[in-house]
Design an enzyme around this catalytic site. Structure first.
Site, PDB file in Angstrom:
ATOM      1  N   HIS A  46       0.828  -1.204   0.000  1.00 13.31           N
ATOM      2  CA  HIS A  46       0.000   0.000   0.000  1.00 13.31           C
ATOM      3  C   HIS A  46       0.864   1.257   0.000  1.00 13.31           C
ATOM      4  O   HIS A  46       0.610   2.215  -0.743  1.00 13.31           O
ATOM      5  CB  HIS A  46      -0.918  -0.018   1.223  1.00 13.31           C
ATOM      6  N   GLU A  68      -2.310  -5.554  -4.428  1.00 11.87           N
ATOM      7  CA  GLU A  68      -2.931  -5.190  -3.155  1.00 11.87           C
ATOM      8  C   GLU A  68      -4.344  -5.785  -3.054  1.00 11.87           C
ATOM      9  O   GLU A  68      -4.752  -6.250  -1.984  1.00 11.87           O
ATOM     10  CB  GLU A  68      -2.984  -3.667  -3.083  1.00 11.87           C
ATOM     11  N   ASN A 403      26.239 -23.203  -6.638  1.00  8.36           N
ATOM     12  CA  ASN A 403      27.027 -24.422  -6.687  1.00  8.36           C
ATOM     13  C   ASN A 403      26.547 -25.433  -5.640  1.00  8.36           C
ATOM     14  O   ASN A 403      26.442 -26.629  -5.910  1.00  8.36           O
ATOM     15  CB  ASN A 403      28.486 -24.068  -6.407  1.00  8.36           C
TER      16      ASN A 403
END
Length: 669
Positions: A46, A68, A403
């Site tokens: 918001h 929202e 990795n």
């Protein structure tokens, strides 16, 4: 103050809110029933929407508004969180992040968000059928791209009072159309006869220059009916489709936008299930810190280093003149400046959390991609490092984590078959030890196969079969840092191309750090990085070469010794000495830096040698004399002196002399 003056603040705060949204979404994924987490995400979204609207980034505001809406349904328990919904919200956050990055780079935060907005709307209204998808997307494109300002809203409201209609029109031209600007001009000619064009997206100038794909949008005030407008526009050649959406009275909309423009953190209007108390109890304490531009801190550091140089001069003058009052004043000044130096250095220290924050999300996405179950544990995120190190450490850590995920951890089936928990664990930990910070990447995966590494190393000619017999475990594992070395059976997009670990090692060493590997087959591996606390002020040994003074960083020096000139031997054309049962090659700094010879009274019978190391390799730097150790301020040589061999910067000594700082790593191949 103009709006652009707030841009930097807007970008910084937007990034903070995005980080918060990402963090909370990861928590929400683990605790889908925790409404307070949704409320936290909602508040950040918001605020972000309000800030974007205030700054005039309508696309960003519109997209955040759609997200929202979904969050609103979640926090009111009208929607249940599923994996698909989480993926869509994460994708939406990625788009918002791209828009903010675009704004940071000078753009307007534009992105094609039609698909993601459609996905968000489909969450809100599952009845949106596949057949209506294209129509809905067109509607979204028209509605989302045209965000009206206060003036336009008031004009529309007035026009509606007098019997006019406000339409958002989306016009799509045929893909084969070769003169799009001309067709757009014809569309505008038709619209001018029908009413008044209030706004276009993209702007008219951009449309005239064909700066759009196939679709553009118009906000039109007209007394005509929507069907008539659509019919007349479809009569224009090469217009493929026309979508006309009538806009009602805009009072409610502007009311919301004005509210949003206050950039407030509004509390949700409803708090179901009595969560108000729990939320208020978790209110964060008001911060007592302020934001300072890092360039200003760099500037402060530079000014302080000038002060240190002047202090050194004053000390020399006081010593020479033996003036008591001057001596006392200089001593007081020394105490004050020492405290000041510590304070400035502390101001430049930032928690490593700033780098670690990005990894939970990355691990989540990679785990999904690799279909592995991963639990990432972050420890010691509050550990502080100089911001110059923080800026550089992110990429090596990304390599190591990828990795660990790709090679380190087994698949779920392999883990179950070997009696391990289904979920693999990666620990990312930072901690202080002495004047260093250690960062470790640990996994409980398959570990490193020593024999496989040796086999590959011999096959690639990295070591000989004979030498390989005498290597310790850590020496074998360090072979993984050889350029282009890989033990992966398959090359993947995640890692395994053999270009990662040598890059990691080079980067760590360029920061004055070290990296080592510890591993147990079948139980996991630890990659351990050791870094200096700061790169701005370093301990260095000052040495003389002819009439020039150089500084060698203390952390790379093994020992300083002197040997008789006749102890220097020549081996394969290289000058060497025998030092502690090792053959150490010599580098004469006078020759390396082409320093003019200074007249000498007598021929020297002894050589001063500074032994420096890089990993397990050493080299002896031959110098004329050693002055002593000193704390020096590392200064960059600027843009005009780049890529100088074996020089990493310069410092100014107390007597005003400039001393170059030697990068001894470059003498060791």
């Amino acid at each position: 103050m103009e709006l652009n003056d707030f841009l930097e603040m807007f970008i910084e705060e937007s990034k903070d809110h995005l980080q918060n949204i990402n963090d909370e979404l990861l928590k929400l994924e683990a605790e889908p029933d925790n409404t307070s987490i949704v409320n936290e995400i909602f508040r950040s979204a918001h605020t972000l929407k309000g800030m974007a609207a205030t700054m005039g980034f309508e696309d960003l505001a519109s997209l955040t508004h759609e997200m929202e809406n979904v969050l609103d349904l979640l926090r009111n328990s009208k929607l249940t969180i599923t994996s698909e919904i989480m993926d869509i919200i994460f994708t939406c956050v990625d788009f918002i992040e791209k828009m903010v990055n675009n704004i940071e780079q000078g753009g307007k935060g534009k992105e094609n968000v039609t698909d993601i907005v459609f996905q968000l709307r489909k969450i809100q209204n599952p009845s949106l059928s596949i057949q209506s998808e294209n129509q809905a997307k067109n509607e979204i494109a028209a509605a989302a791209q045209l965000v009206m300002d206060e003036y336009q809203v008031s004009v529309i409201n007035e026009a509606i009072k007098f019997g006019n209609h406000a339409y958002q029109i989306s016009v799509t031209l045929d893909e084969q159309c070769v003169m799009k600007a001309v067709r757009a001009y014809m569309v505008f000619q038709v619209l001018e006869d029908l009413g008044e064009v209030l706004q276009t997206n993209p702007p008219v100038e951009q449309i005239e220059e064909e700066g759009f794909d196939d679709t553009f949008s118009i906000l039109l005030l007209s007394p005509q009916e929507a069907q008539d407008i659509q019919k007349q526009l479809l009569n224009v050649s090469e217009v493929k489709s026309v979508l006309v959406v009538e806009q009602g009275n805009q009072e409610a909309t502007i009311g919301e936008e004005v509210l949003v423009n206050e950039v407030e953190v509004a509390e949700p209007s409803t708090k179901p299930n009595g969560t108000e108390d729990s939320d208020s109890s978790k209110k964060k304490p008001r911060s007592k810190s302020i934001r300072v531009d890092i360039e200003k801190l760099d500037q402060l550091m530079n000014l302080f280093s000038e002060l240190i140089i002047d202090r050194g001069r004053l000390e020399q003058i006081a010593k020479k003149t033996q003036h008591n009052e001057l001596t006392e004043t200089v001593e007081h000044m020394t105490r004050i400046s020492t405290n000041l130096q510590e304070l400035i250095l502390n101001m430049r220290m930032v928690p490593v959390e700033q780098v670690f924050n990005r990894f939970p999300r990355m691990i989540r996405d990679l785990a999904k991609e690799l279909n592995k179950k991963i639990h990432l544990v972050v420890e010691g995120a509050e550990t502080e490092l100089d911001r110059t190190v923080i800026d550089e450490i992110g990429d090596p850590l990304v390599h190591l984590l990828r990795n660990a995920l790709d090679h380190g951890l087994e698949t779920t089936e392999e883990r179950v078959n070997s009696g391990k928990p289904e979920e693999g664990k990666i620990v990312l930990e930072a901690y202080h030890s002495g004047n260093h910070v250690f960062i470790e990447v640990k996994d409980d995966g398959r570990g490193i196969n020593r024999q496989k590494v040796l086999y590959k190393a011999i096959e690639r000619g990295v070591v000989t079969l004979e030498d390989s017999q005498n290597l310790s475990d850590s020496q074998v594992y360090s072979l993984l840092f050889s350029s282009g070395f890989s033990t992966a059976d398959k090359i993947s997009d995640i890692s395994g191309r053999g270009v990662g670990l040598d890059v990691v090692k080079t980067k760590i060493e360029s920061l004055g750090g070290e990296i080592s590997i510890d591993s147990t087959l079948g139980q996991g591996s630890i990659f351990r990085i050791q870094l200096p606390l700061t790169l701005s002020i370093i301990y260095a040994m000052l040495i003389k070469v002819a009439n020039e003074t150089y500084a060698i960083p203390f952390n790379s020096i093994v020992e300083i010794t002197n040997v008789a000139a006749d102890e220097v031997l020549t081996l394969h054309g290289q000058k060497v000495i025998q030092f502690r049962d090792q053959v150490v090659p010599l580098t004469y700094l006078q020759e390396a830096f082409h320093v003019p010879s200074a007249p000498k009274e007598t021929e020297e019978q002894e050589l001063f040698i500074v032994i420096v190391r890089k990993g397990d390799k050493t080299v002896g730097l031959v110098v004329d004399s050693v002055i002593g150790q000193q704390e020096v301020v590392l200064k960059s040589l600027g843009g005009y002196l780049t890529n100088l061999f074996a020089i990493s910067g310069a410092t100014i000594l107390g007597n005003g002399e400039v001393a170059l700082i030697i990068d001894s790593n470059q003498f060791i191949n």
